[in-house]
Design a protein around this motif. Structure first.
Motif, mmCIF file in Angstrom:
data_model
loop_
_atom_site.group_PDB
_atom_site.id
_atom_site.type_symbol
_atom_site.label_atom_id
_atom_site.label_comp_id
_atom_site.label_asym_id
_atom_site.label_seq_id
_atom_site.Cartn_x
_atom_site.Cartn_y
_atom_site.Cartn_z
ATOM 1 N N ASP A 291 0.823 -1.210 0.000
ATOM 2 C CA ASP A 291 0.000 0.000 0.000
ATOM 3 C C ASP A 291 0.857 1.260 0.000
ATOM 4 O O ASP A 291 0.455 2.303 -0.539
ATOM 5 N N PHE B 75 -11.926 -3.747 -2.820
ATOM 6 C CA PHE B 75 -10.524 -3.397 -3.054
ATOM 7 C C PHE B 75 -10.383 -2.467 -4.256
ATOM 8 O O PHE B 75 -9.714 -1.427 -4.174
ATOM 9 N N TYR B 76 -11.005 -2.826 -5.371
ATOM 10 C CA TYR B 76 -10.868 -2.027 -6.591
ATOM 11 C C TYR B 76 -11.508 -0.654 -6.443
ATOM 12 O O TYR B 76 -10.989 0.338 -6.956
#
Length: 259
Positions: free
Chosen positions: A181, A221-222
Motif C-alpha cells: 500500500d 478493493f478495486y
C-alpha cells in the motif's frame, strides 16, 4: 539497420534455449484454466498480462538481452563487426528492438492460447478487442520496465549467471512492491512510487479488470484503489521516458566497454 535487426533475430532463432523459453507463454494460461472453476475472458487474459508478463517475461527479456549483448564479446567477434563498419550504438539499438519484438510475440502468443481456451470452454468473448489492445500495450510496457535492470546488467558486464540472478532479484522486488500500500496507494507526482516500473504498470492495468462476479472483497478493493489508477497516457509517458533514459546511458556504457 534492418539488416542488423534481421541478424540479431536469426541469432535468437538458432538458440534452442530461447525457443524453449518462448513456450513458457503457454504454461500459465493452461495451468490457470485447469484449476479455475468458472473461467472468464477477463481472468484468462489477466494471467497473460500479469503472471506471464511480470513473473516470466521480464526475467526472460533481461537474460535474452544479456545473451545478445555479451555474445560477441564471448566469441571475440565484436572486432570483426566494427570493421564492417557497424557502430556499437546501432548494434545496441538493433538488439533492443529484437527484445521488443520478442516481448510482443510472447504476449500475443499467450493471448492466442487464452483465446483458444476460451473458445474451447464456450466462454463469452465480450471485450476481446480491449483485451487484445491491453496485451499489446503490456508487451511494450514490460519491455520498457526491463530496461533499468538491463542497464544494471550491462554496467556490471559480468557472466550470464550474474545476469540471471540480477533479473530474478529485480522481478521479485517489483512483484513484491506492487502489493504494498505504501507504493501503490500514492498519487501520481514527483515521488518514488510513481517511477517504479512494475507497480505503476499494475496501477494502470487494474482499472481494466471486470468486476462482474468479482465478489464483495475484490469489488471493495478495486473501488478503494480507484483514486490511484494511472491513466494510459501517463503510464506510457513514465515508462517510455525511463526506458529512453536507460537506453541512452546503456549505449554510452556499451560504447566505452573494452573490446
Amino acid at each position: 539497420m534492418l539488416k542488423l535487426i534481421r541478424c540479431e533475430f536469426l541469432k535468437i532463432k538458432r538458440k534452442k534455449l530461447f525457443r524453449i523459453a518462448f513456450l513458457t507463454t503457454f504454461i500459465m494460461p493452461v495451468f490457470y484454466f485447469m484449476i479455475i472453476k468458472e473461467a472468464t475472458l477477463d481472468n484468462l487474459m489477466s494471467v497473460v498480462q500479469e503472471e506471464n508478463g511480470f513473473l516470466v517475461l521480464i526475467p526472460l527479456s533481461i537474460v535474452l538481452a544479456a545473451n545478445l549483448f555479451f555474445e560477441e564479446q564471448d566469441h571475440d567477434t565484436l572486432k570483426n563487426l566494427l570493421c564492417i563498419p557497424v557502430t556499437k550504438s546501432r548494434l545496441a539499438l538493433a538488439k533492443l528492438f529484437v527484445i521488443l519484438l520478442f516481448d510482443l510475440a510472447y504476449e500475443l502468443a499467450g493471448f492466442l492460447v487464452s483465446l483458444l481456451l476460451a473458445l474451447f470452454s464456450d466462454v463469452p468473448l465480450n471485450g476481446l478487442g480491449k483485451e487484445f489492445l491491453l496485451t499489446v500495450c503490456c508487451g511494450v510496457l514490460l519491455w520498457a520496465a526491463s530496461m533499468p535492470c538491463l542497464l544494471f546488467v550491462i554496467w556490471c558486464n559480468r557472466s550470464y549467471i550474474i545476469s540471471v540472478i540480477i533479473a530474478f532479484a529485480y522481478t521479485t522486488l517489483g512483484y513484491i512492491l506492487h502489493i504494498s500500500d505504501a507504493v501503490i496507494r500514492v498519487p501520481l507526482g514527483c515521488n518514488l512510487p510513481t517511477f517504479l516500473p512494475v507497480p505503476v504498470i499494475f496501477r494502470w492495468l487494474y482499472q481494466f479488470h471486470s468486476l462482474e462476479n468479482a465478489g464483495s472483497v475484490l469489488t471493495e478493493f478495486y473501488e478503494g484503489f480507484r483514486p490511484y489508477f494511472v491513466p494510459t497516457p501517463a503510464v506510457f509517458a513514465i515508462l517510455i521516458g525511463e526506458a529512453l533514459f536507460c537506453i541512452l546511458i546503456m549505449i554510452k556504457i556499451y560504447e566505452k566497454q573494452k573490446i
